[in-house]
Structure formats: structure tokens, C-alpha cells
Write a protein that holds these residues in place. Sequence first.
Motif, short mmCIF file in Angstrom:
data_model
loop_
_atom_site.label_atom_id
_atom_site.label_comp_id
_atom_site.label_asym_id
_atom_site.label_seq_id
_atom_site.Cartn_x
_atom_site.Cartn_y
_atom_site.Cartn_z
N GLN A 29 -4.47 -0.86 8.82
CA GLN A 29 -5.13 -1.39 7.62
C GLN A 29 -5.43 -2.87 7.79
N MET A 51 0.83 -4.04 4.28
CA MET A 51 0.01 -2.91 4.76
C MET A 51 0.41 -2.55 6.18
N SER A 78 0.84 -1.19 0.00
CA SER A 78 0.00 0.00 0.00
C SER A 78 0.88 1.25 0.00
N TYR A 126 -0.23 -8.99 0.19
CA TYR A 126 -0.55 -7.57 0.36
C TYR A 126 0.16 -7.06 1.62
#
Length: 288
Positions: free
Chosen positions: A124, A120, A79, A118
Motif C-alpha cells: 500500500q 499500512m 488500514s 496512516y
Amino acid sequence: MPTNARLPVVGAIACLGAAILLAITSLAPGQQTPPTKPSADPALNITDTGTVELHVQGADLRRVLQLLSTQSKTNIIASKEVQGTVTADLYGVTFTQALESVLQSAGFTYIQKGNFIYVMTEKQYTDWQESKRELLVKVFKLSYVTAADAKEFLTPLLGSNGSIAVTPAPAVGIASSATETGGISLAVEDMLLVRDYSENLEKMTKVLREIDVRPQQVLIAATILRATLTETNILGIDFNALAGVDFRSLSSTSTGVTSITPGAVPAEQLDQATSTIRTDFNAGLPNG
């Protein structure tokens, strides 16, 4: 070229060589040239067996993640909040161990879904977990505590996305009429409808078991006796005479019992009496 023309060139070369030699010999015997600054570019190597060797000093975190992605052929998506630097020296670790070590040192985390990783922030990650959890609905029926009071106890147990709905307070003092009997406006017990996560609903269930109980009460019992005198018992009863004596055979005062004078008592009235009496009373009677 004439010989005289070559002399200045040779002299210049000799002077330059002497200057270089002088510079080298002017250094102290143990003195070395200053070390060069370590490169901030990460050094990453993945062996044929899949182990990772990583050496970085103040390297950009996103650059390290890019190298991990390209060399391991893994899809890593970070992110925009993932920023920072990392310093690490790893030997013979797996890809997962290397990734977790790099992210934890920088204060980040990750989730893996299928072929994608992912990266983060912790916030989050928490928000993502909350969005995936399922909210359940449960109805609590109350017997003794009111819905308003129960809500005060359960509200602190609600999750961030939870909610509580209660039955309205009944209106009291409804006047009676030709068609209405009066009373309160709510004909059922109080209830709560709670929407929350399963673990919070379990906590609420335990709390309601503790508070929705019958209050302690004092039982006061009263017995009312009523005695009515009629023509059959207006004279009273002498319990000394109750022993199965045939009162119809008594026409005068009997010395066999204590103070019984039946007089003109109808036989049908005496038949209504049931009695018990000792049978050895004749032992105290005089002869005749």
C-alpha cells in the motif's frame, strides 16, 4: 443456645482449620505456587518529557496502536490489512521511535500527513508513492536509428505507468504522377514520444545518445579527366621549349631547343602559349 448444640459447630470449624494447615504443610520446603501467565495487555507509559516506555508480550498490534494514539494524543489510522501481534520492551524512546519499532517488527510502515499518521502495508505504501509521482512527457528526435528499433531498446526502461508512441513507418515506393513526385510518405525524421517518470527519461536519453549515431562509412572518391584536342594543341606540346621563348621570331628549325619546327604557325596561336625554359641552353650551341 444450649451448650450441647454448640459442640458440632466448633468441631466443624476445628476440622476445617486442620485441613487447611495440613494442605499448607504438605508442600515441599522450596516449592512455590505456579506463576501466573503474563497478561497480553500492553503496558504503556509516556513521561512528562515525552519519552515512551512500552512492555508488551504477544499483544494485539491494533491495541498497541490504540494506546499509542490515546496516550500521546496523536491521530493514528490503520488500514484493515494491518493485523498481527507484537512483543517489545522499550525504555526511554521517543514516540516516533516507538511507533517505528512496533510497526517494523510486524512488517508494516506508515506515512504522516499533517496531524494524521496512516499505518499500512508495504505494498500500500508503494502504491501510494506511485500515485503521487508526476509523469513527464519528452519527445526524442532520431537521426540515424529508426523509431521501431529505438522503441525496442527503451521499452525495458519504462516504469509501470510509462508509455511510448512512435512515428509510423513511412510507405516506400510511392509512384510518381503528373502531380506527385513519388518517394516516401513521411517527410520528417523518426520521433519517439515517451511518457514516464523523470529518472526513467534520463536513462532513456543516455541510451539514445549511444545508439542514435552516424554509422561508420567508407568514402570512395573518383576523379574523371577529359582531354579534348583542338586546332591549337593538336600537334602536342614539347615541354622542353616552355621557357618564355618568343616563337614568332623562329622561322626555321632552331638548334637552341629540342626539335621545334614552328613552320607556318600563326603568331596569334603562339601568343596563347605560356611556357618556362632554362636560359642557359646557348652554352651547348656550335659557333655560327
